[in-house]
Structures are given as structure tokens and as C-alpha cells.
Design a protein around this motif. Structure first.
Motif, PDB file in Angstrom:
ATOM      1  N   ASN A 159      17.195  58.514  27.620  1.00 22.73           N
ATOM      2  CA  ASN A 159      17.902  58.439  28.902  1.00 22.73           C
ATOM      3  C   ASN A 159      19.350  58.898  28.767  1.00 22.73           C
ATOM      4  N   ILE A 160      19.985  58.548  27.652  1.00 25.38           N
ATOM      5  CA  ILE A 160      21.329  59.067  27.385  1.00 25.38           C
ATOM      6  C   ILE A 160      21.271  60.576  27.214  1.00 25.38           C
ATOM      7  N   ASN A 161      20.234  61.037  26.558  1.00 24.04           N
ATOM      8  CA  ASN A 161      20.086  62.469  26.292  1.00 24.04           C
ATOM      9  C   ASN A 161      20.041  63.288  27.581  1.00 24.04           C
ATOM     10  N   LYS A 162      19.480  62.694  28.639  1.00 23.64           N
ATOM     11  CA  LYS A 162      19.400  63.389  29.931  1.00 23.64           C
ATOM     12  C   LYS A 162      20.762  63.519  30.596  1.00 23.64           C
ATOM     13  N   LEU A 163      21.682  62.611  30.259  1.00 22.09           N
ATOM     14  CA  LEU A 163      22.977  62.564  30.936  1.00 22.09           C
ATOM     15  C   LEU A 163      24.083  63.278  30.177  1.00 22.09           C
ATOM     16  N   CYS A 164      23.982  63.289  28.849  1.00 25.68           N
ATOM     17  CA  CYS A 164      25.079  63.789  28.019  1.00 25.68           C
ATOM     18  C   CYS A 164      24.998  65.293  27.797  1.00 25.68           C
ATOM     19  N   THR A 165      26.155  65.911  27.708  1.00 20.16           N
ATOM     20  CA  THR A 165      26.226  67.320  27.324  1.00 20.16           C
ATOM     21  C   THR A 165      25.818  67.500  25.867  1.00 20.16           C
ATOM     22  N   LEU A 166      26.169  66.507  25.041  1.00 18.91           N
ATOM     23  CA  LEU A 166      25.857  66.555  23.615  1.00 18.91           C
ATOM     24  C   LEU A 166      25.477  65.151  23.159  1.00 18.91           C
ATOM     25  N   HIS A 167      24.318  65.020  22.499  1.00 20.09           N
ATOM     26  CA  HIS A 167      23.862  63.728  21.977  1.00 20.09           C
ATOM     27  C   HIS A 167      23.478  63.942  20.520  1.00 20.09           C
ATOM     28  N   ILE A 168      24.233  63.318  19.623  1.00 18.15           N
ATOM     29  CA  ILE A 168      24.075  63.536  18.184  1.00 18.15           C
ATOM     30  C   ILE A 168      23.486  62.296  17.526  1.00 18.15           C
ATOM     31  N   LYS A 169      22.467  62.497  16.699  1.00 15.09           N
ATOM     32  CA  LYS A 169      21.938  61.418  15.875  1.00 15.09           C
ATOM     33  C   LYS A 169      22.629  61.459  14.521  1.00 15.09           C
ATOM     34  N   HIS A 170      23.401  60.414  14.265  1.00 22.27           N
ATOM     35  CA  HIS A 170      24.157  60.357  13.005  1.00 22.27           C
ATOM     36  C   HIS A 170      24.585  58.912  12.780  1.00 22.27           C
ATOM     37  N   ASN A 171      24.805  58.569  11.537  1.00 25.33           N
ATOM     38  CA  ASN A 171      25.242  57.223  11.167  1.00 25.33           C
ATOM     39  C   ASN A 171      26.605  56.922  11.800  1.00 25.33           C
ATOM     40  N   ILE A 172      26.666  55.911  12.670  1.00 27.68           N
ATOM     41  CA  ILE A 172      27.933  55.627  13.361  1.00 27.68           C
ATOM     42  C   ILE A 172      28.924  54.881  12.469  1.00 27.68           C
ATOM     43  N   SER A 173      28.534  54.597  11.236  1.00 26.98           N
ATOM     44  CA  SER A 173      29.495  54.049  10.269  1.00 26.98           C
ATOM     45  C   SER A 173      30.219  55.154   9.510  1.00 26.98           C
ATOM     46  N   ASP A 174      29.858  56.400   9.786  1.00 27.01           N
ATOM     47  CA  ASP A 174      30.513  57.550   9.156  1.00 27.01           C
ATOM     48  C   ASP A 174      31.729  57.934  10.000  1.00 27.01           C
ATOM     49  N   PHE A 175      32.818  57.220   9.780  1.00 29.70           N
ATOM     50  CA  PHE A 175      34.017  57.421  10.601  1.00 29.70           C
ATOM     51  C   PHE A 175      34.631  58.806  10.401  1.00 29.70           C
ATOM     52  N   GLU A 176      34.515  59.339   9.196  1.00 29.84           N
ATOM     53  CA  GLU A 176      35.067  60.670   8.939  1.00 29.84           C
ATOM     54  C   GLU A 176      34.368  61.712   9.799  1.00 29.84           C
ATOM     55  N   TYR A 177      33.042  61.619   9.902  1.00 25.90           N
ATOM     56  CA  TYR A 177      32.289  62.559  10.730  1.00 25.90           C
ATOM     57  C   TYR A 177      32.688  62.424  12.197  1.00 25.90           C
ATOM     58  N   ILE A 178      32.844  61.178  12.660  1.00 28.29           N
ATOM     59  CA  ILE A 178      33.229  60.943  14.059  1.00 28.29           C
ATOM     60  C   ILE A 178      34.619  61.523  14.321  1.00 28.29           C
ATOM     61  N   SER A 179      35.506  61.390  13.366  1.00 28.48           N
ATOM     62  CA  SER A 179      36.867  61.934  13.554  1.00 28.48           C
ATOM     63  C   SER A 179      36.835  63.458  13.654  1.00 28.48           C
ATOM     64  N   THR A 180      35.929  64.110  12.914  1.00 30.05           N
ATOM     65  CA  THR A 180      35.835  65.579  13.015  1.00 30.05           C
ATOM     66  C   THR A 180      35.338  65.995  14.394  1.00 30.05           C
TER      67      THR A 180
END
Length: 373
Positions: A53-74
Motif C-alpha cells: 500500500n505504501i508502494n502505491k503511494l510513494c515515488t520511491l520505496h526502498i527495502k533496506h535495513n533501517i538501522s543502516d544510518f549511513e545508507y539513509i544519510s546518503t
């Protein structure tokens, strides 16, 4: 008049260009995304799973470990988000806001030290006791492996076995064990022994009796938008039976049928007390959602059960759905220091609403997720 219209059009044009990142991919985050796009914003989401349902609404939906703060910062640096809204409690407790602030990224969520209001129940109790607000919370005994059994027995006997055992850390709403005067002492002691093998410290508290409710505040420094009271149902089965879960659903209607205007005001004042006390102690300002869990006891008092540092799930679904403005508007106010002057614009539909969850068989302990019946 023409100036006002032109200014409004310019503001809406700017708002159309706003990009937001939502961290998490559950039902709460779906509600956050849905609210953000009401303001015609571009929304990206990162989660441990893909929510269709989020995938239908978002321009971009990424599956990734949300504890990876470095990736989120990039991602934040690449897409230049206006704000990052953090849904779940764990990344908040682990310091995602502190990490992203290094890159001057605006976050809706408290810093790691302020997130202790949820990640440590002992921290919360001490906050009330050390600020002479102990009358709002239960009597408590902090228990660890070295606690004298005589002290434990004395505490349990004082409340005729009507006690609550709580794990100190994050347990996804499943770390609380409630007993009454019909409970066996041996069962209570067995649970304490079991939990002290897993956790450094526990809370042993007196049990309150009454009607529980939650009151969530949207906080920006020392300014507040208080949402209507809401009632969630933690027990797995009908008639308030079965084990505690994160929640099985919730209802809201403005007063829940048992709260007066004074009761609601008291809960709002307590939420403000918590934020202001933490700001004074930690020298940090709170930005995000503060979730107060309360009880109106049998004698009419308002007591504090616990606190969370994020938007409730499922409570956030009803609250954001009933809010007359986009969450994106509130993020803009937070970011440009106009939250206080605009907060009066936020209103909530207080007609009766209900949210009910479907869960896998075996939930909460041994959920079977492979297939739907």
C-alpha cells in the motif's frame, strides 16, 4: 487581496516541491505517507519490508535495513529531503536523529537521549520521582539479579499480589505482565526470575485499576499540538482476554465516554511537563511525537502508565486520517520556526472512528506469516 492570493499560490507552489523520507514500512508509516501526500508532496519510504500500500503511494520505496544510518544519510544527501519522519521506536532509540543531524538533516523524532522516555521505563519513572511528580505514577521497585528476595516479597505482599512486572527496554508492546489479587505468588516470582535472566533490570509496580487511554502530542521545542484522546486494545482476544500485544486496534470520538474536559487537560499538562523536564535535564529540545499512556482510575485520578517517543500504531492511523491538514504542513512549520503561530490551524474530526487489526495466526509469540487463511 491580490497580494494575499499571489502569496498563497507561491506557498503552494513551493510546497509541491517538498520531498519527504519516511523511515519504516508498517501501518503507522502508511498513515504517515498518506497524510504527507495530502499536501501534494513527493514521498519516499525506506523499510525492512515492502508495504504494497505504501508502494502505491510513494515515488520511491526502498527495502533496506533501517538501522543502516549511513545508507539513509546518503539518500538524504542525494534527494535533499525537506524532513525525515521516523516511524518505529528502535531507530529513534539507536540515535538516528543524532546521526542525521550531523548532516543538518531535519528530522521529526527525538534524539537518542530523549527517546529514553520510551526505551527505558526506569528513566521515565525517575523523571517523575525526581521532579516531585511521583503522585502521578505507580509505586515502584527496581529489580535485578541482586535484589533481596525479602524486598520483592514485601512489595508484592503490600499490594496483595496486584502488581505489574515490566521489562526496562524495548519489547514491541509485549514486555508487560499484569497480575491481580487472585494471581499466584509463585507465578509472579517465576516471571521475575525468567526476566532477570534476560534483562539487567525490571520494574515491579503497583497495579492501577480503571480506564486506560492515550494522548499523543505533536511537539516542536516548547510548543504543542495535542491530539484527541484515543483508546487502544492490547489484548489479543475479545472481552479483553488473552496475552498483551502491540495493539489489536483502537477507537476515538473526542472523549471516549469516560473523560471530562478537565481529565483531557490534565493529560495534556502532563505531556508538557515531560517535554519541559527532559529539555531542562538533558539540555535538548524535543521535536516529534510524544505518546502518553494514561489511566483514569476508579477514584477519578489521572495516572501515567508509560510513554512512547513516536506516533502510535494503530493510533496514528485514526489521528492522521482525522487531521484537517497534511503532516507535511506541520513539518514545514517545524522547519521554518512557524509551528507556534500556525498550530491553531490544526483540527481533528472527533466523530466516532474505529481501527481494527487483522493479525497472523499464532500472533504475538509465534506468528505464522507464510500464508493467509
Amino acid at each position: 487581496m491580490l497580494y494575499k492570493v499571489a502569496k498563497y499560490i507561491r506557498y503552494k507552489t513551493i510546497e509541491l516541491l517538498m520531498k519527504y523520507l519516511v523511515v519504516g514500512s508498517g501501518a503507522r508509516e502508511h498513515a504517515i505517507v498518506s497524510s504527507l501526500i495530502k499536501g501534494n508532496n513527493e514521498v519516499h519510504c525506506i523499510g525492512d519490508t515492502i508495504n504494497i500500500n505504501i508502494n502505491k503511494l510513494c515515488t520511491l520505496h526502498i527495502k533496506h535495513n533501517i538501522s543502516d544510518f549511513e545508507y539513509i544519510s546518503t539518500l538524504c544527501i542525494k534527494y535533499k529531503y525537506h524532513s525525515v519522519i521516523i516511524g518505529p521506536e528502535k531507530p529513534l532509540a539507536d540515535g538516528i536523529v543524532d546521526y542525521l543531524h550531523q548532516f543538518e538533516i531535519h528530522c521529526v523524532g527525538p534524539s537518542r537521549i530523549l527517546a529514553k522516555i520510551e526505551s527505558s521505563k526506569i528513566y521515565t519513572r525517575r523523571l517523575f520521582y525526581e521532579n516531585c511528580m511521583y503522585h502521578l505514577v505507580p509505586k515502584v521497585l527496581i529489580v535485578n539479579k541482586n535484589t533481596d528476595i525479602v524486598n520483592i516479597l514485601s512489595f508484592i505482599e503490600q499490594y496483595n499480589n496486584a502488581v505489574v512486572v515490566k521489562c526496562d527496554g524495548l519489547c514491541s508492546g509485549k514486555g508487560v505482565y499484569v497480575y491481580d489479587d487472585d494471581s499466584s505468588l509463585n507465578i509472579i516470582l517465576s516471571k521475575i526470575n525468567e526476566l532477570t535472566d534476560k534483562y539487567d533490570e525490571l520494574l515491579l509496580e503497583e497495579r492501577f485499576y480503571g480506564n486506560e487511554f492515550s494522548l499523543i502530542s505533536i511537539v516542536n521545542n516548547d510548543s504543542f499540538i495535542h491530539t484527541p484522546p484515543i483508546l487502544d486494545f492490547k489484548r489479543l482476544e475479545n472481552d479483553d482476554k488473552g496475552p498483551n500485544t502491540g495493539s489489536m486496534g483502537c477507537i476515538m470520538d473526542g472523549t471516549l465516554g469516560f473523560l471530562s474536559g478537565d481529565d483531557i487537560k490534565k493529560a495534556e499538562i502532563v505531556n508538557e511537563f515531560v517535554v519541559n523536564s527532559m529539555a531542562s535535564i538533558e539540555n535538548k529540545s524535543y521535536n516529534g511525537f510524544l505518546y502518553g499512556s494514561f489511566m483514569k482510575t476508579a477514584d477519578g485520578d489521572i495516572k501515567v502508565i508509560e510513554y512512547n517517543c513516536r506516533l502510535g500504531d494503530p493510533e496514528g492511523i485514526l489521528l492522521l486520517n482525522s487531521m484537517n491538514v497534511s503532516l507535511g504542513d506541520i513539518c514545514v512549520w517545524m522547519n521554518n520556526n512557524t509551528f507556534e503561530q500556525n498550530r491553531h490551524l490544526v483540527e481533528f474530526d472527533k466523530s466516532f472512528q474505529i481501527c481494527k487489526y487483522l493479525v497472523p495466526r499464532g500472533y504475538p509469540e509465534q506468528a505464522i506469516r507464510e500464508k493467509l487463511d
